[in-house]
Design a protein around this motif. Structure first.
Motif, PDB file in Angstrom:
ATOM      1  N   PRO A  94       0.786  -1.240   0.000  1.00  0.00           N
ATOM      2  CA  PRO A  94       0.000   0.000   0.000  1.00  0.00           C
ATOM      3  C   PRO A  94       0.820   1.294   0.000  1.00  0.00           C
ATOM      4  O   PRO A  94       0.405   2.278  -0.593  1.00  0.00           O
ATOM      5  CB  PRO A  94      -0.851  -0.109   1.267  1.00  0.00           C
ATOM      6  CG  PRO A  94      -0.257  -1.185   2.088  1.00  0.00           C
ATOM      7  CD  PRO A  94       0.512  -2.078   1.171  1.00  0.00           C
ATOM      8  N   CYS A  95       1.991   1.285   0.611  1.00  0.00           N
ATOM      9  CA  CYS A  95       2.775   2.527   0.677  1.00  0.00           C
ATOM     10  C   CYS A  95       3.441   2.869  -0.658  1.00  0.00           C
ATOM     11  O   CYS A  95       3.965   3.972  -0.820  1.00  0.00           O
ATOM     12  CB  CYS A  95       3.812   2.455   1.792  1.00  0.00           C
ATOM     13  SG  CYS A  95       5.104   1.238   1.502  1.00  0.00           S
ATOM     14  N   ALA A  96       3.408   1.956  -1.623  1.00  0.00           N
ATOM     15  CA  ALA A  96       3.989   2.203  -2.941  1.00  0.00           C
ATOM     16  C   ALA A  96       2.927   2.563  -3.975  1.00  0.00           C
ATOM     17  O   ALA A  96       3.238   2.831  -5.130  1.00  0.00           O
ATOM     18  CB  ALA A  96       4.774   0.978  -3.405  1.00  0.00           C
ATOM     19  N   SER A  97       1.678   2.605  -3.556  1.00  0.00           N
ATOM     20  CA  SER A  97       0.579   2.846  -4.476  1.00  0.00           C
ATOM     21  C   SER A  97       0.375   4.333  -4.750  1.00  0.00           C
ATOM     22  O   SER A  97       0.483   5.158  -3.841  1.00  0.00           O
ATOM     23  CB  SER A  97      -0.713   2.256  -3.897  1.00  0.00           C
ATOM     24  OG  SER A  97      -1.784   2.482  -4.781  1.00  0.00           O
ATOM     25  N   LEU A  98       0.066   4.655  -5.997  1.00  0.00           N
ATOM     26  CA  LEU A  98      -0.245   6.038  -6.353  1.00  0.00           C
ATOM     27  C   LEU A  98      -1.690   6.390  -6.013  1.00  0.00           C
ATOM     28  O   LEU A  98      -1.967   7.439  -5.444  1.00  0.00           O
ATOM     29  CB  LEU A  98      -0.026   6.264  -7.857  1.00  0.00           C
ATOM     30  CG  LEU A  98       1.410   6.258  -8.350  1.00  0.00           C
ATOM     31  CD1 LEU A  98       1.444   6.334  -9.867  1.00  0.00           C
ATOM     32  CD2 LEU A  98       2.180   7.407  -7.742  1.00  0.00           C
ATOM     33  N   LYS A 103      -0.237   4.151   4.582  1.00  0.00           N
ATOM     34  CA  LYS A 103       1.002   3.901   5.319  1.00  0.00           C
ATOM     35  C   LYS A 103       0.938   2.480   5.869  1.00  0.00           C
ATOM     36  O   LYS A 103      -0.091   2.030   6.349  1.00  0.00           O
ATOM     37  CB  LYS A 103       1.125   4.908   6.470  1.00  0.00           C
ATOM     38  CG  LYS A 103       2.440   4.824   7.213  1.00  0.00           C
ATOM     39  CD  LYS A 103       2.529   5.920   8.263  1.00  0.00           C
ATOM     40  CE  LYS A 103       3.805   5.945   9.057  1.00  0.00           C
ATOM     41  NZ  LYS A 103       4.640   4.796   9.130  1.00  0.00           N
ATOM     42  N   CYS A 104       2.059   1.784   5.765  1.00  0.00           N
ATOM     43  CA  CYS A 104       2.121   0.425   6.304  1.00  0.00           C
ATOM     44  C   CYS A 104       2.144   0.482   7.833  1.00  0.00           C
ATOM     45  O   CYS A 104       2.863   1.293   8.418  1.00  0.00           O
ATOM     46  CB  CYS A 104       3.358  -0.301   5.785  1.00  0.00           C
ATOM     47  SG  CYS A 104       3.328  -0.608   4.019  1.00  0.00           S
ATOM     48  N   ASP A 105       1.341  -0.360   8.469  1.00  0.00           N
ATOM     49  CA  ASP A 105       1.245  -0.385   9.936  1.00  0.00           C
ATOM     50  C   ASP A 105       2.566  -0.714  10.606  1.00  0.00           C
ATOM     51  O   ASP A 105       2.875  -0.179  11.678  1.00  0.00           O
ATOM     52  CB  ASP A 105       0.201  -1.420  10.387  1.00  0.00           C
ATOM     53  CG  ASP A 105      -1.198  -1.053   9.938  1.00  0.00           C
ATOM     54  OD1 ASP A 105      -1.462   0.148   9.711  1.00  0.00           O
ATOM     55  OD2 ASP A 105      -2.023  -1.974   9.801  1.00  0.00           O
TER      56      ASP A 105
END
Length: 152
Positions: A94-98, A103-105
């Motif tokens: 998820p943190c690499a998604s546009l 944010k990763c937990d």
């Protein structure tokens, strides 16, 4: 990995685009025809086509001569559009998604996360390929592959 839902959506759109080219009369394609031609379970296909219709990629006509038809040109339907509609993010984390960033937990500081950097590079490369290819490109690729196979 591409989900069956995305793969079937792409196959259905390709079938509809081919049908449109072959039938200049603008007649829609019936679900059963797509299902049988593309080997897609009918119930699953119905749900996929409804979702594509809700997102204005397809139109439908009721009745005896009813079915589905494209609302956009095959050259204007990028693979990224379909995959995001059916599967969500292109990025693997998820943190690499546009479009679906979260944010990763378990991440302390994403600015120094090596995994995020690699996954962002992967997402960028994937987007370049997927956004650069359309339903029309898939049809052209199939024609080239058939021609090559027939020459062997």
């Amino acid at each position: 990995m591409l989900s069956k839902k995305s793969k079937y959506a792409i196959k259905a759109l390709v079938a509809l685009a081919k049908h449109e080219k072959e039938n200049k009369d603008g007649s829609p394609m019936r679900i059963i025809e797509i299902s049988e031609q593309e080997k897609i379970p009918k119930k699953f296909l119905e749900a996929i086509l409804l979702e594509l219709r809700r997102h204005n990629l397809l139109g439908s006509k009721m009745g005896v001569n009813g079915g589905y038809y494209l609302l956009k040109s095959p050259k204007d339907i990028a693979l990224t559009d379909i995959i995001r509609l059916t599967d969500g993010p292109i990025a693997m984390i998820p943190c690499a998604s546009l479009n679906f960033y979260e944010k990763c937990d378990d991440c302390v500081d994403e600015t120094i996360c090596g995994l995020r950097k690699v996954m962002t590079e992967l997402r960028t490369a994937s987007l370049k390929v997927l956004s650069g290819n359309t339903i029309e490109d898939i049809i052209k690729n199939e024609k080239k592959l058939i021609k090559t196979k027939n020459q062997e």
